[in-house]
Write an enzyme that holds these catalytic residues in place. Structure first.
Site, short mmCIF file in Angstrom:
data_model
loop_
_atom_site.label_atom_id
_atom_site.label_comp_id
_atom_site.label_asym_id
_atom_site.label_seq_id
_atom_site.Cartn_x
_atom_site.Cartn_y
_atom_site.Cartn_z
N LYS A 112 12.71 -19.86 -28.38
CA LYS A 112 11.37 -20.42 -28.56
C LYS A 112 10.32 -19.30 -28.67
O LYS A 112 9.29 -19.48 -29.31
CB LYS A 112 11.01 -21.35 -27.40
CG LYS A 112 12.01 -22.45 -27.05
CD LYS A 112 12.15 -23.51 -28.12
CE LYS A 112 12.71 -24.84 -27.66
NZ LYS A 112 14.13 -24.87 -27.26
C1 LIG Z 1 15.15 -25.84 -27.49
C2 LIG Z 1 16.52 -25.32 -27.35
C3 LIG Z 1 17.58 -25.78 -28.15
C4 LIG Z 1 17.40 -26.92 -29.12
O1 LIG Z 1 16.58 -26.56 -30.21
P1 LIG Z 1 15.90 -27.70 -31.12
O2 LIG Z 1 14.98 -26.97 -32.02
O3 LIG Z 1 15.19 -28.61 -30.18
O4 LIG Z 1 17.01 -28.39 -31.82
C5 LIG Z 1 18.81 -25.17 -28.03
N1 LIG Z 1 19.04 -24.18 -27.14
C6 LIG Z 1 18.05 -23.71 -26.35
C7 LIG Z 1 18.37 -22.63 -25.38
C8 LIG Z 1 16.78 -24.26 -26.42
O5 LIG Z 1 15.80 -23.79 -25.62
#
Ligand SMILES: *Cc1c(COP(=O)(O)O)cnc(C)c1O
Length: 468
Positions: A112
């Site tokens: 993120k």
């Molecule tokens: C948010 C997240 C996901 C999922 O990603 P999306 O964009 O919601 O599909 C997978 N792994 C981790 C570690 C995350 O923080």
């Protein structure tokens, strides 16, 4: 570049500029913004270029004239400087033709950061130019919360409120949110699931006076800017592995469908992606859709990969819009029906089209643990449970062994020490960025799953709103 809503699509009056959709997050009609057309990449010009330069080339057509080119360039350069790996998003070869794309070298150790570190300063810049402020609200399944808090802390024009499901995120994830001492950021635990938190956010957006008074905005992956920033590492990885001459495959651990949709967007921009695997945990509504053709809501079950414990994948609406031939009316009707009945209608032709674009594979906790243990045995490498879901799906659903396969590693193992311990009896080493976490005091706020209570809290703590 102009943007349209997935629930509108046609009327020219509804076209929006980049800075408008950045600040709005969600369209007023409840739809998600998508670009009117796909700019085309020239991957051959990006070979050997640093990450920031690739980021500039990929994002510049989406930004339009929202920022001057040199301003945008400077924001990008600053955003990726604090990342702890010189390649920002390095590839690690596990075996011949099988790679991990490591997206955990940012400040909060999950992918993120790759978008949010860019979006924090981008908001600041656009808000300063407009002499405006926003209240950012969001729901987090764990990692968006800390990444958004880190990106927005102490920014003068932003107040941030993050809802998370109480007891359903890891302790490290919670502490990363609750130990930040900035007065403009608030982590709020809700009695419920991630989907409940996300529903509350959508209800606040639907409350027109509240939305207007507080200038609500979003940094969840419903915000197009998130997707835009995530396209970059797919392009960087593909170019590093020989695109455009060589094709490439990705397996992406999926919750809200944002990250894998960004890979799809890269493909729409001309990146030669041969296969795109949607990897889910036991909350497999997406895998069931791609493999069986019906999308029916089930209960959310806790797993070892909590950031993917989601049933309602917001970004799927962006794909659905394409499957309908960009019909805003059909998309609006389908998602109203989904909300009312728990089943999303899809015609056989739409399903067929979706299956041509994506493969899907479900990985349960047992296979997640076995994958963590196997990779540790073979390469003395610890991977986090979300990355393990991607790797297991990559190995199981891979179509063409001649095409390099990249499993997307979305978090650092130290964020999920309990799961790693359970899988292979080893405690991951704590990186310097997490070292202090246990000692810092937490600011805990708990509210009921109740719109009035949450709006009341925001009214009392946001610096914007009715008091002005
Ligand atoms: C948010 C997240 C996901 C999922 O990603 P999306 O964009 O919601 O599909 C997978 N792994 C981790 C570690 C995350 O923080």
């Amino acid at each position: 570049m102009q943007y349209i809503s997935t629930r509108d699509g046609r009327s020219p009056a509804e076209r929006r500029s980049f800075d408008d959709i950045l600040l709005a997050g969600l369209a007023p009609d409840g739809g998600l913004y998508v670009p009117e057309s796909w700019p085309q990449l020239s991957p051959e010009t990006l070979r050997g270029k640093p990450y920031a330069e690739i980021a500039y080339a990929v994002t510049e057509p989406f930004i339009g004239d929202a920022l001057a080119p040199d301003e945008w360039r400077r924001i990008i350069d600053d955003a990726y400087r604090p990342f702890t790996h010189k390649d920002v998003a390095p590839l690690r070869e596990l075996s011949k033709g099988l790679y991990l794309l490591e997206l955990f070298h940012g400040p909060t150790l999950a992918f993120k950061d790759y978008a949010l570190q860019l979006i924090g300063p981008l908001f600041d810049h656009v808000l300063a130019k407009r002499r405006d402020r926003v209240t950012i609200i969001g729901a987090t399944s764990g990692d968006t919360g800390s990444a958004a808090i880190e990106a927005c802390r102490d920014r003068a024009a932003i107040d941030l409120f993050m809802l998370y499901p109480r007891g359903r995120i890891s302790e490290v994830q919670r502490r990363q949110m609750t130990t930040v001492p900035a007065a403009n950021v608030h982590a709020i635990s809700i009695e419920g699931s991630f989907d409940d938190c996300q529903d509350l956010v959508k209800e606040m957006f639907a409350d027109a006076p509240f939305r207007r008074d507080f200038h609500l905005s979003a940094v969840n992956s419903i915000n197009w800017a998130r997707i835009m920033a995530q396209i970059v590492y797919y392009v960087a990885a593909a170019v590093a592995l020989g695109a455009p001459e060589r094709k490439i495959a990705f397996a992406v651990p999926t919750g809200n469908f944002g990250n894998v949709y960004a890979a799809h967007a890269a493909r729409c921009m001309g990146l030669p992606i041969e296969q795109l695997i949607v990897a889910t945990n036991r909350n497999d509504i997406l895998a069931r859709f791609f493999n069986q053709g019906s999308m029916a809501l089930g209960p959310v079950e806790p797993t070892l990969s909590p950031s993917m414990d989601i049933q309602v994948s917001s970004n799927f609406e962006r794909l659905y819009f394409e499957l309908t031939g960009r019909s805003g009316a059909a998309t609006a009707a389908a998602f109203k029906q989904f909300r009312a009945s728990g089943t999303l209608p899809a015609t056989p032709a739409q399903w067929q089209k979706a299956r041509e674009l994506f493969s899907a594979y479900r990985v349960d906790d047992a296979l997640t643990k076995a994958t963590i243990a196997a990779i540790y045995q073979n390469s003395k490498l610890l991977i986090d449970p979300h990355s393990a879901v991607a790797l297991a799906a990559a190995q199981a659903a891979r179509r063409d062994p001649a095409v390099p396969m990249v499993a997307v590693a979305t978090a650092h193992p130290a964020k999920f020490p309990e799961a790693i311990q359970a899988a292979c009896g080893i405690a991951p080493e704590i990186p310097p960025r997490l070292a202090n976490l246990q000692a810092l005091p937490e600011r805990l706020v708990s509210l009921d799953n109740d719109l009035g209570a949450i709006e009341g809290f925001i009214r009392a703590h946001a610096r914007l709103g009715a008091r002005r």
